[in-house]
Design an enzyme around this catalytic site. Structure first.
Site, PDB file in Angstrom:
ATOM      1  N   GLY A  97       5.155 -10.337   4.239  1.00 57.38           N
ATOM      2  CA  GLY A  97       5.931 -10.200   5.460  1.00 57.38           C
ATOM      3  C   GLY A  97       5.269 -10.899   6.642  1.00 57.38           C
ATOM      4  O   GLY A  97       4.048 -10.852   6.801  1.00 57.38           O
ATOM      5  N   MET A 153       0.838  -1.203   0.000  1.00 51.43           N
ATOM      6  CA  MET A 153       0.000   0.000   0.000  1.00 51.43           C
ATOM      7  C   MET A 153       0.875   1.256   0.000  1.00 51.43           C
ATOM      8  O   MET A 153       0.412   2.349   0.300  1.00 51.43           O
ATOM      9  CB  MET A 153      -0.932  -0.012   1.206  1.00 51.43           C
ATOM     10  N   GLY A 154       2.167   1.074  -0.295  1.00 45.69           N
ATOM     11  CA  GLY A 154       3.046   2.243  -0.404  1.00 45.69           C
ATOM     12  C   GLY A 154       3.584   2.720   0.930  1.00 45.69           C
ATOM     13  O   GLY A 154       3.523   1.992   1.923  1.00 45.69           O
ATOM     14  N   ASP A 199       2.551  -9.303   9.142  1.00 43.05           N
ATOM     15  CA  ASP A 199       1.090  -9.476   9.019  1.00 43.05           C
ATOM     16  C   ASP A 199       0.816 -10.978   8.927  1.00 43.05           C
ATOM     17  O   ASP A 199       0.439 -11.494   7.868  1.00 43.05           O
ATOM     18  CB  ASP A 199       0.598  -8.727   7.787  1.00 43.05           C
ATOM     19  N   GLY A 210      11.175  -2.805   5.462  1.00 42.48           N
ATOM     20  CA  GLY A 210      10.408  -4.057   5.511  1.00 42.48           C
ATOM     21  C   GLY A 210       9.963  -4.452   4.104  1.00 42.48           C
ATOM     22  O   GLY A 210      10.185  -5.583   3.654  1.00 42.48           O
ATOM     23  N   HIS A 211       9.372  -3.490   3.397  1.00 40.36           N
ATOM     24  CA  HIS A 211       8.951  -3.755   2.013  1.00 40.36           C
ATOM     25  C   HIS A 211      10.174  -4.101   1.152  1.00 40.36           C
ATOM     26  O   HIS A 211      10.137  -5.012   0.335  1.00 40.36           O
ATOM     27  CB  HIS A 211       8.276  -2.522   1.404  1.00 40.36           C
ATOM     28  N   VAL A 242      11.077  -7.015   9.512  1.00 38.84           N
ATOM     29  CA  VAL A 242      12.223  -6.108   9.644  1.00 38.84           C
ATOM     30  C   VAL A 242      11.874  -5.090  10.733  1.00 38.84           C
ATOM     31  O   VAL A 242      10.755  -4.560  10.773  1.00 38.84           O
ATOM     32  CB  VAL A 242      12.521  -5.399   8.308  1.00 38.84           C
ATOM     33  N   GLN A 268      -2.497 -12.408   7.768  1.00 36.07           N
ATOM     34  CA  GLN A 268      -2.660 -12.147   6.333  1.00 36.07           C
ATOM     35  C   GLN A 268      -1.940 -13.216   5.500  1.00 36.07           C
ATOM     36  O   GLN A 268      -2.481 -13.704   4.502  1.00 36.07           O
ATOM     37  CB  GLN A 268      -2.095 -10.762   6.019  1.00 36.07           C
TER      38      GLN A 268
END
Ligand code: AMP
Length: 279
Positions: free
Chosen positions: A146, A30-31, A149, A36-37, A175, A152
């Site tokens: 990740g 979601m930007g 979540d 982490g991303h 992270v 999820q």
């Protein structure tokens, strides 16, 4: 890195990749991207021919208008941040993904009924619906999620299995900031003071490792809750210790691996975290 906003163009490009037998790694986000991303993106970059990242703040998974409005949108910085590791950045508009006549949703089973599913009504339904759409548009062979979540991850894994999607899911570790706080786009809304305070969440999860064999599930949940509330004004929404496979109830020493899930408010920012413990 090419930026695509049109759904048709994205679908066309992914079909071309498929026809030439390329391995496509995909990271839906979601930007407001952070390390982490980036860890998911780098992993995909290492292990695939092509890496596709999507940035889409999905209105269907927000049950609070204010939260949706406040969600950070930083597309320009994001695209600079990831450009060396990504082939395609897919950033569609809401109208592109949800045209007026849109009406079908994914219904989540048992695995999504508790915890985040209980406290954020419609969240997983919205998340799974958009992830399924993005899978169909980007046609990845591999997708990266990740551990942060955790629920999820289990829901997407179950959806891939139940809908026979030809996609391998890779879960990457959470992270963290130096003080242990799990990185999150929502951390931007924390003050320096709150960021310091929030570190107690993961510190306590780690400490619970040491006492895990010395009590029942309820006692350990209580221990974590007390430790956090003794030392801070963090408001805990839930703490749960469950079987890491399917989030079912567990008795300590009766399952191979447990996960401790937590959701808590630091000021008015809601944070989640978890820890996996092998027994
Ligand atoms: P989001 O943009 O919050 O929807 O997250 C996109 C992906 O990045 C999800 O798979 C998240 O689990 C993952 N992610 C977010 N924060 C972290 C983190 N601190 N460590 C690892 N993965 C993360």
């Amino acid at each position: 890195m090419k930026i695509i906003t049109s759904l048709k163009e994205m679908q066309h490009v992914s079909s071309k990749f498929h026809q030439s037998g390329k391995m496509i790694g995909f990271i839906p986000t979601m930007g407001a991207l952070h390390e982490g991303h980036l860890s998911l993106i780098k992993k995909s970059n290492q292990n695939n021919d092509v890496t596709v990242v999507s940035i889409f703040v999905n209105p269907m998974q927000f049950n609070d208008e204010k939260d949706l409005e406040l969600y950070p949108r930083t597309l320009k910085q994001d695209s600079k941040y990831i450009q060396d590791y990504v082939d395609i950045l897919f950033a569609p508009s809401v109208e592109e993904l949800y045209p007026d006549q849109f009406q079908t949703k994914v219904r989540i089973g048992k695995i999504g009924s508790q915890f985040e599913g209980e406290f954020r009504s419609g969240y997983f339904e919205g998340m799974a619906t958009v992830v399924l759409k993005l899978f169909n548009i980007c046609q990845p062979t591999h997708c990266y999620f990740g551990q942060k979540d955790y629920q999820q991850v289990l829901i997407v894994r179950q959806m891939i299995h139940d809908f026979n999607l030809p996609i391998t899911l890779v879960m990457m570790p959470t992270v963290r900031e130096k003080n242990g706080l799990a990185m999150s786009s929502r951390n931007r809304r924390l003050s320096q003071e709150e960021k310091k305070k929030a570190a107690i969440i993961y510190r306590t999860l780690q400490q619970s490792h040491g006492v895990i064999n010395h009590g029942s599930v309820n006692e350990i949940e209580e221990y974590i809750c007390d430790e956090i509330q003794k030392k801070s004004d963090i408001r805990i929404e839930y703490i749960a210790i469950c079987n890491s496979d399917d989030l079912s109830d567990c008795k300590i020493n009766h399952c191979k691996e447990i996960v401790i899930l937590i959701a808590a408010y630091v000021g008015n920012v809601r944070l989640i975290d978890n820890i996996l413990i092998s027994l």
